[in-house]
Design a protein around this motif. Sequence first.
Motif, PDB file in Angstrom:
ATOM      1  N   TYR A 253       0.812  -1.213   0.000  1.00 60.26           N
ATOM      2  CA  TYR A 253       0.000   0.000   0.000  1.00 60.26           C
ATOM      3  C   TYR A 253       0.850   1.270   0.000  1.00 60.26           C
ATOM      4  N   SER A 254       2.168   1.114  -0.132  1.00 62.95           N
ATOM      5  CA  SER A 254       3.003   2.292  -0.381  1.00 62.95           C
ATOM      6  C   SER A 254       2.946   2.679  -1.853  1.00 62.95           C
ATOM      7  N   ASN A 255       2.403   1.791  -2.668  1.00 62.64           N
ATOM      8  CA  ASN A 255       2.277   2.020  -4.106  1.00 62.64           C
ATOM      9  C   ASN A 255       0.946   2.717  -4.394  1.00 62.64           C
ATOM     10  N   PRO A 256       0.961   3.940  -4.917  1.00 63.37           N
ATOM     11  CA  PRO A 256      -0.289   4.666  -5.186  1.00 63.37           C
ATOM     12  C   PRO A 256      -1.258   3.904  -6.088  1.00 63.37           C
ATOM     13  N   GLU A 257      -0.730   3.127  -7.016  1.00 58.36           N
ATOM     14  CA  GLU A 257      -1.600   2.356  -7.906  1.00 58.36           C
ATOM     15  C   GLU A 257      -2.374   1.289  -7.121  1.00 58.36           C
ATOM     16  N   HIS A 288      -0.675  -7.347   6.590  1.00 60.63           N
ATOM     17  CA  HIS A 288       0.565  -7.007   7.292  1.00 60.63           C
ATOM     18  C   HIS A 288       1.142  -5.767   6.615  1.00 60.63           C
ATOM     19  N   THR A 289       0.624  -4.614   7.040  1.00 58.98           N
ATOM     20  CA  THR A 289       1.011  -3.348   6.420  1.00 58.98           C
ATOM     21  C   THR A 289       1.540  -2.403   7.485  1.00 58.98           C
ATOM     22  N   GLU A 290       2.648  -1.749   7.200  1.00 53.68           N
ATOM     23  CA  GLU A 290       3.236  -0.799   8.139  1.00 53.68           C
ATOM     24  C   GLU A 290       2.212   0.276   8.504  1.00 53.68           C
ATOM     25  N   PRO A 291       2.166   0.678   9.772  1.00 53.88           N
ATOM     26  CA  PRO A 291       1.121   1.595  10.227  1.00 53.88           C
ATOM     27  C   PRO A 291       0.953   2.857   9.388  1.00 53.88           C
ATOM     28  N   LYS A 292       2.035   3.476   8.956  1.00 51.03           N
ATOM     29  CA  LYS A 292       1.884   4.737   8.222  1.00 51.03           C
ATOM     30  C   LYS A 292       1.154   4.532   6.900  1.00 51.03           C
ATOM     31  N   LEU A 294      -0.948   1.841   6.359  1.00 50.33           N
ATOM     32  CA  LEU A 294      -2.272   1.319   6.696  1.00 50.33           C
ATOM     33  C   LEU A 294      -3.228   2.454   7.049  1.00 50.33           C
ATOM     34  N   LEU A 295      -2.790   3.374   7.898  1.00 53.18           N
ATOM     35  CA  LEU A 295      -3.657   4.472   8.314  1.00 53.18           C
ATOM     36  C   LEU A 295      -3.913   5.445   7.173  1.00 53.18           C
ATOM     37  N   ALA A 296      -2.929   5.634   6.318  1.00 50.17           N
ATOM     38  CA  ALA A 296      -3.151   6.486   5.145  1.00 50.17           C
ATOM     39  C   ALA A 296      -4.206   5.870   4.228  1.00 50.17           C
ATOM     40  N   LEU A 297      -4.154   4.551   4.053  1.00 51.05           N
ATOM     41  CA  LEU A 297      -5.164   3.860   3.253  1.00 51.05           C
ATOM     42  C   LEU A 297      -6.547   4.019   3.870  1.00 51.05           C
ATOM     43  N   LEU A 298      -6.650   3.820   5.193  1.00 50.37           N
ATOM     44  CA  LEU A 298      -7.951   3.894   5.851  1.00 50.37           C
ATOM     45  C   LEU A 298      -8.543   5.298   5.761  1.00 50.37           C
TER      46      LEU A 298
END
Length: 751
Positions: A253-257, A288-292, A294-298
């Motif tokens: 989820y660090s990938n904008p696409e 299993h996503t790093e918090p920064k 994961l929270l940006a996605l949410l």
Amino acid sequence: MKRRAFMKFAGAAMVAPPWLTVEADSAFLDLRNTAVLLSSSSTAREATVATVLVEESGKRCGLSWPVGKTRDRSAQVTIALATRQSLGGLPERFLVSDEHVRGLAADGFLIRSGKDSTGSWIAVVGADKRGLLFGVGKLLRLINFGRQSAALPASGVSLASSPRYRLRGHQLGYRPKTNAYDGWTVDMWDQYIRDLAIFGTNAIELVPPRTDDLSDSPQFPLPPQEMMVKMSHIADNYGIDVWVWYPAMDRDYSNPETVNTALHEWRSVLAPLPRLDAIFVPGGDPGHTEPKYLLALLEKQKKSLAQDHPNLQAWVSPQGFDANWMKEFMTIISQPETEAWLDGVVFGPQSRLSLDEFRSQVPQHYPIRDYPDITHSVGCQYPVPDWDLAYALTEGREVINPRPESEANILRQSLPQTIGFLTYSEGCNDDVNKFVWSALGWDPEQSVITVLRDFSRYFIGSDQEEGVAQGLLDLERNWQGMLATNEHVDVTLDRFRDMENAAAPAVLENWRFQQVLYRAYYDAFVRRRLLQETGLLARAFDILGQVNEFGWGALPLDIGAAPSQYPANRRDPGVLIDAAIRALEKPASDPEGAVLRTRITELGYALFQSIHMQLAVERYQGEAVERAANLDTLDAPLTDIPWLRQQLADIRALGNAEKQVAAIRAVLSRTDPGPGGFYDELGNIANRPRLVLGSGPWKDPEFRHSPQIGFSYPDKWGGAMPNAWKRWAGSLYDAAVEMRYEGLDPDRDYK
């Protein structure tokens, strides 16, 4: 009308209640001639509540109560339904004033009864529409139903009640991983959600079509997306909140696409839901996503989903985070930009912090929701304390698991730090636990036996009220301590058999009764097998032990074969090996064991027919053995017999008598540490005197400060190793497993 009789168990004696044949007109308010009255300003949801009252009472007594907005003067009893808002629309106030309902909290209700010139009346008034539903649920639980009869105590009812915790819900996952839900129809879901509401449940949690599970199930009556919409509609019809547990399953989820794809997918899944109140994204299990990230996605998901559900809340948990990720998570949620959109945090399984630590580190303005695992027995957040290995190898991780006392203890310890709960569940094996949580989430001070009596009377019948309630406690006690010495298991089965023999056909077809019968029979069958196999194993070791007692020149003649079959050379250790192998053979006939086994398989089939419970992988197409398919492990070995057979076969193949004797002696002395040594089996409650037990499971049900027993389940090793190696003591996170040895010789070396 006479109240139907039932028997109460009191220890080993059965006591007939004093009200066995009391006439209804002297001790009970007869509800046979009853009409339901709605306010003239009632809403569609209040009409739904009236329907619940009429339908559920009709199912239990066969009577049909009419519903109207004017009082039926021909009815002997009137049940008036209203909310605080619609109370003024009742033609009569029935001694219920605005002051009486003013103090009710959200979801609260009052019930009052009385008598006037027209007849008797019962008024149920909710603080709101959902409170009216819970009030009707309480009334239904108070009524004694019989065939063409319904009655309340003539002394009347006067109570006002508001829930202690504002969130009381359960995850209902329509997916293959569950042990029954994937076979449920829309009507079955409607009934189950209604059942939960009767006991005070005010929220359910759905799962999306794509999770850590298979994409399809042979049981599905509808595709997952379509059923998700239907279940949301059912909950909305009753005014029940809808949450969705949505794990972040993509790789990066660090990938904008990836984020853009997820935004489109989640909205396409959730936009069609007629009701969606909150979304919960777990940090792990799965995902299993790093918090920064994961929270940006949410944050982005909440903004996207708000286009269709404007009042949507967003919640997150740090499940599975290590110490560094947990620190990062706490830092991010403390930032003002996060506080502006994040609505709450969830405490669930695999949390590195205890709930007390979690509450102290999470900013106080965030509400915490509990996400307790009530469905698993091993390898889970709240494992069964000191479970016997025989149960772990057979009944397994998702066995039918009523644990009323344990669940009540967990709830009372955990909930004060929270706003309430939505439980983690993977099927209906935990059905009793759900109702214990719902009832105690409303009032944690009420006794467990009161909840169980309500459950038994409402779902199975007044005749079975006391027997089933006590039986549920019995099933929990079946799992306490060593199975071989727990004679209570056989008493439990006898009690359930008594109920089974006396039960009406409708009770025998009741899936909740079938479930507890299945467990009672299964427990007793496992114990019977354990005792038999333990006896065979002891006999084999006795025979092998003669290698030390008598030497090879004087073998006794009572080792399982006629003297004529002995070889001429009595020094041949093969005599002992062959005799020990024969001693390990099961008895040719075990009539009682066969009866128990047959009944277990019959009940397994009955549960598949009644609620599509998949207790076998091949026969009922369950997903896996560990997903409650314990018919497949019914005959799993319970002792070291397979291991010993293999050892004896290997020793037989040595060919050399001297080597065979040495090998037999090595088998016999496997657990002998020698003079001055100690043999501790940390997974065996009968042989761990030096293990430091910590606070113990009652004070520490998560085993954060106490060692817990782990098991090899499903048993991947079979006969390749002794049972002692299939169980162990373990600890969580940074806790140590400690042992205390006293009186050691300071002049000796130990290893």
